[in-house]
Scaffold this motif. Sequence first.
Motif, PDB file in Angstrom:
ATOM      1  N   LEU A 169       3.062 -18.089 -17.921  1.00  0.00           N
ATOM      2  CA  LEU A 169       3.379 -19.196 -18.611  1.00  0.00           C
ATOM      3  C   LEU A 169       2.472 -20.333 -18.866  1.00  0.00           C
ATOM      4  N   GLY A 170       1.116 -19.605 -19.080  1.00  0.00           N
ATOM      5  CA  GLY A 170      -0.165 -20.546 -19.608  1.00  0.00           C
ATOM      6  C   GLY A 170      -0.697 -21.579 -18.824  1.00  0.00           C
ATOM      7  N   VAL A 171      -0.329 -21.407 -17.376  1.00  0.00           N
ATOM      8  CA  VAL A 171      -0.939 -22.132 -16.319  1.00  0.00           C
ATOM      9  C   VAL A 171      -2.500 -21.748 -16.114  1.00  0.00           C
ATOM     10  N   GLU A 172      -3.327 -22.677 -16.024  1.00  0.00           N
ATOM     11  CA  GLU A 172      -4.467 -22.237 -15.616  1.00  0.00           C
ATOM     12  C   GLU A 172      -4.593 -21.925 -13.868  1.00  0.00           C
ATOM     13  N   THR A 173      -4.789 -20.905 -13.636  1.00  0.00           N
ATOM     14  CA  THR A 173      -4.477 -20.171 -12.072  1.00  0.00           C
ATOM     15  C   THR A 173      -5.325 -19.506 -11.549  1.00  0.00           C
ATOM     16  N   SER A 174      -5.726 -19.600 -10.124  1.00  0.00           N
ATOM     17  CA  SER A 174      -6.339 -18.344  -9.591  1.00  0.00           C
ATOM     18  C   SER A 174      -5.593 -17.132  -9.802  1.00  0.00           C
ATOM     19  N   LYS A 175      -6.195 -15.849  -9.781  1.00  0.00           N
ATOM     20  CA  LYS A 175      -5.533 -14.590  -9.791  1.00  0.00           C
ATOM     21  C   LYS A 175      -5.589 -13.872  -8.513  1.00  0.00           C
ATOM     22  N   THR A 176      -4.387 -13.628  -7.919  1.00  0.00           N
ATOM     23  CA  THR A 176      -4.118 -12.693  -6.720  1.00  0.00           C
ATOM     24  C   THR A 176      -5.072 -11.400  -7.162  1.00  0.00           C
ATOM     25  N   PHE A 177      -6.174 -11.109  -6.510  1.00  0.00           N
ATOM     26  CA  PHE A 177      -7.080 -10.069  -6.951  1.00  0.00           C
ATOM     27  C   PHE A 177      -6.593  -8.945  -5.948  1.00  0.00           C
ATOM     28  N   SER A 178      -6.504  -9.016  -4.674  1.00  0.00           N
ATOM     29  CA  SER A 178      -6.246  -7.890  -3.802  1.00  0.00           C
ATOM     30  C   SER A 178      -5.172  -8.348  -2.835  1.00  0.00           C
ATOM     31  N   LEU A 179      -4.437  -7.525  -2.286  1.00  0.00           N
ATOM     32  CA  LEU A 179      -3.431  -7.612  -1.080  1.00  0.00           C
ATOM     33  C   LEU A 179      -3.480  -6.373  -0.238  1.00  0.00           C
ATOM     34  N   VAL A 180      -4.193  -6.144   1.014  1.00  0.00           N
ATOM     35  CA  VAL A 180      -4.151  -5.265   1.907  1.00  0.00           C
ATOM     36  C   VAL A 180      -3.559  -5.480   3.124  1.00  0.00           C
ATOM     37  N   GLU A 181      -2.329  -4.519   3.422  1.00  0.00           N
ATOM     38  CA  GLU A 181      -1.387  -4.753   4.796  1.00  0.00           C
ATOM     39  C   GLU A 181      -2.434  -4.412   5.964  1.00  0.00           C
ATOM     40  N   THR A 182      -2.541  -5.310   6.903  1.00  0.00           N
ATOM     41  CA  THR A 182      -3.248  -5.035   8.297  1.00  0.00           C
ATOM     42  C   THR A 182      -2.768  -4.588   9.444  1.00  0.00           C
ATOM     43  N   GLY A 183      -1.421  -4.237   9.374  1.00  0.00           N
ATOM     44  CA  GLY A 183      -0.951  -3.530  10.620  1.00  0.00           C
ATOM     45  C   GLY A 183      -0.568  -4.352  12.010  1.00  0.00           C
ATOM     46  N   GLU A 184      -0.816  -5.745  11.834  1.00  0.00           N
ATOM     47  CA  GLU A 184      -0.290  -6.731  13.072  1.00  0.00           C
ATOM     48  C   GLU A 184       0.928  -7.413  12.868  1.00  0.00           C
ATOM     49  N   GLU A 185       1.323  -7.626  14.017  1.00  0.00           N
ATOM     50  CA  GLU A 185       2.599  -8.640  14.161  1.00  0.00           C
ATOM     51  C   GLU A 185       2.230 -10.002  14.344  1.00  0.00           C
ATOM     52  N   LEU A 186       2.503 -10.612  13.325  1.00  0.00           N
ATOM     53  CA  LEU A 186       2.244 -12.354  13.376  1.00  0.00           C
ATOM     54  C   LEU A 186       3.405 -12.980  13.659  1.00  0.00           C
ATOM     55  N   HIS A 187       3.491 -14.111  14.497  1.00  0.00           N
ATOM     56  CA  HIS A 187       4.479 -15.092  15.012  1.00  0.00           C
ATOM     57  C   HIS A 187       4.322 -16.362  14.268  1.00  0.00           C
ATOM     58  N   ARG A 188       5.169 -16.731  13.533  1.00  0.00           N
ATOM     59  CA  ARG A 188       5.279 -17.981  12.751  1.00  0.00           C
ATOM     60  C   ARG A 188       6.599 -18.807  13.217  1.00  0.00           C
ATOM     61  N   GLY A 189       6.611 -20.019  13.164  1.00  0.00           N
ATOM     62  CA  GLY A 189       7.534 -20.937  13.517  1.00  0.00           C
ATOM     63  C   GLY A 189       8.539 -21.116  12.479  1.00  0.00           C
ATOM     64  N   ASP A 190       8.259 -20.713  11.271  1.00  0.00           N
ATOM     65  CA  ASP A 190       8.863 -21.278  10.045  1.00  0.00           C
ATOM     66  C   ASP A 190       9.736 -20.227   9.333  1.00  0.00           C
ATOM     67  N   GLU A 191       9.509 -19.036  10.164  1.00  0.00           N
ATOM     68  CA  GLU A 191      10.291 -17.727   9.348  1.00  0.00           C
ATOM     69  C   GLU A 191      10.155 -16.495  10.494  1.00  0.00           C
ATOM     70  N   PRO A 192      11.311 -15.718  10.165  1.00  0.00           N
ATOM     71  CA  PRO A 192      11.677 -14.646  11.352  1.00  0.00           C
ATOM     72  C   PRO A 192      10.274 -14.254  11.563  1.00  0.00           C
ATOM     73  N   SER A 193      10.132 -14.061  12.994  1.00  0.00           N
ATOM     74  CA  SER A 193       9.050 -13.208  13.783  1.00  0.00           C
ATOM     75  C   SER A 193       9.461 -12.345  14.664  1.00  0.00           C
ATOM     76  N   PRO A 194       8.571 -11.384  14.797  1.00  0.00           N
ATOM     77  CA  PRO A 194       7.264 -11.014  14.473  1.00  0.00           C
ATOM     78  C   PRO A 194       7.444 -10.773  13.102  1.00  0.00           C
ATOM     79  N   THR A 195       6.315 -10.657  12.155  1.00  0.00           N
ATOM     80  CA  THR A 195       6.394 -10.384  10.849  1.00  0.00           C
ATOM     81  C   THR A 195       5.161  -9.687  10.419  1.00  0.00           C
ATOM     82  N   ARG A 196       5.096  -8.887   9.396  1.00  0.00           N
ATOM     83  CA  ARG A 196       3.846  -8.052   8.843  1.00  0.00           C
ATOM     84  C   ARG A 196       2.921  -9.013   8.503  1.00  0.00           C
TER      85      ARG A 196
END
Length: 464
Positions: free
Chosen positions: A153-180
């Motif tokens: 859409l023509g917005v100057e933005t950073s680029k998501t370069f890489s995403l690697v799943e890391t195999g841990e279970e994380l706990h967050r207070g603002d979304e269902p946990s544990p999560t990937r």
Amino acid sequence: MAYKPQAEPAKAPYRPDPRITQLGKKIGDPVQAAEFPRHILRFRNDRWDQTIGLSDLTEQEWLDHFGRFEPLSDNLDPPLALRYHGHQFRNYNPDIGDGRGFLFAQMRDHEDRLMDLATKGSGRTPWSRSGDGKLTLKGGVREILATEMLEALGVETSKTFSLVETGEELHRGDEPSPTRSAVMTRLSHSHIRFGTFQRIAAEQNQGLMHALVDYCLAHFYGGATTDNPAIELFQKVAAQSAKLAASYMTAGFVHGVLNTDNINITGESFDYGPWRFTPYWEQGFTAAYFDHEGLYCFARQPEALHWNLAQLASALRLICDSEPLVATLEGFPKSYGIAFTEHFCWRLGIKSESFEKDKPLVVAAEQALTQKTITIDQFFFDWGKDSVPNNVIYESDLFVPFRQEMEKRTRARASSHEYWQSETPCSMHIDEVEAIWDAIAKDDDWQPLNRKVVAIRNMGKALR
């Protein structure tokens, strides 16, 4: 001057250039990445990896560098967690910095720009406070969707370069946990923030402030051309920030957390958390559930960037006079108005003539859109074609002023691309974002995400 979107990426050799070290030890702290139990490559940016000479990496090499963070050749070793302060929802916080990321590498791109590769979710740093320094996989997926859509859409933005799943279970207070969990790498033309200058000002370090100003001018703005580099830098940053605010609005995008530590000195949007696209031109639309006062709602984003510029100006007063800084701040509304009309015309696919001539058209469009009879994306999709759209909504009295203005305009973009033959526009509203994540969370199905990235990029080609 009409708005021009970023050029298509092109292949270039790998040219390491870790210039951040010129700023000395007080700019950041040496850190090491966390060790992760798994490394599953989920996203590799095959458009932008070529621009910095990394498209020939094998998958294993990619995981070594962007999952295990083995240093790239002749680059930063170890990486640096950058130091900064910041206003967070306009409350000053001196206890922040890169708390779950670091600057991993710097290199030249296909346009000879100095580029940064930085992480999110790579583990604890001296600035993590009570956090674990990790990133949820959902957060990484959302950042892919945000950056791809904004780029199109023509917005100057950073680029998501890489995403690697890391195999841990994380706990967050603002979304269902544990999560990937995941670790992400973003590509940007600098990760120097307004908050970087604020920290240096708080420490009264004039030498480092002069060095940082010179660094930013030299590597992001073509070098100093006057005897007042701090003023020159501020003027350039203000101009870029006006363009950023304008592009947010015409994209219908709400960043959600426009704190001074989330604003880049190059005017690039980055660091996506609770973002959303508003379906309608709804001025009070907010993205963050915790933004109870609507400080960063849709219509207040230009105000937020203007306020943040005032904080940058305050920091720069350490090494320059106030008067030219104030003059630049006072000129921001006009700069924003010009940038807004130019970007609005670009998305409509018509020639931008001048602010005075473009303003009646844009005002008429805004007035009609605020009635919420048509979504933002549908409106630009319908009027982005060569022919007048066949929709009863546009026949109403509400759109008469806009139609009259459009009759005077010249097309600046051909609408022969296949995208314009689609039945509906490419959009990115919250229901689709959640559906894409649900497919991953429930069935480990990445096809909806992959298909959406293809569709977004196709729209981007049509708009360019």
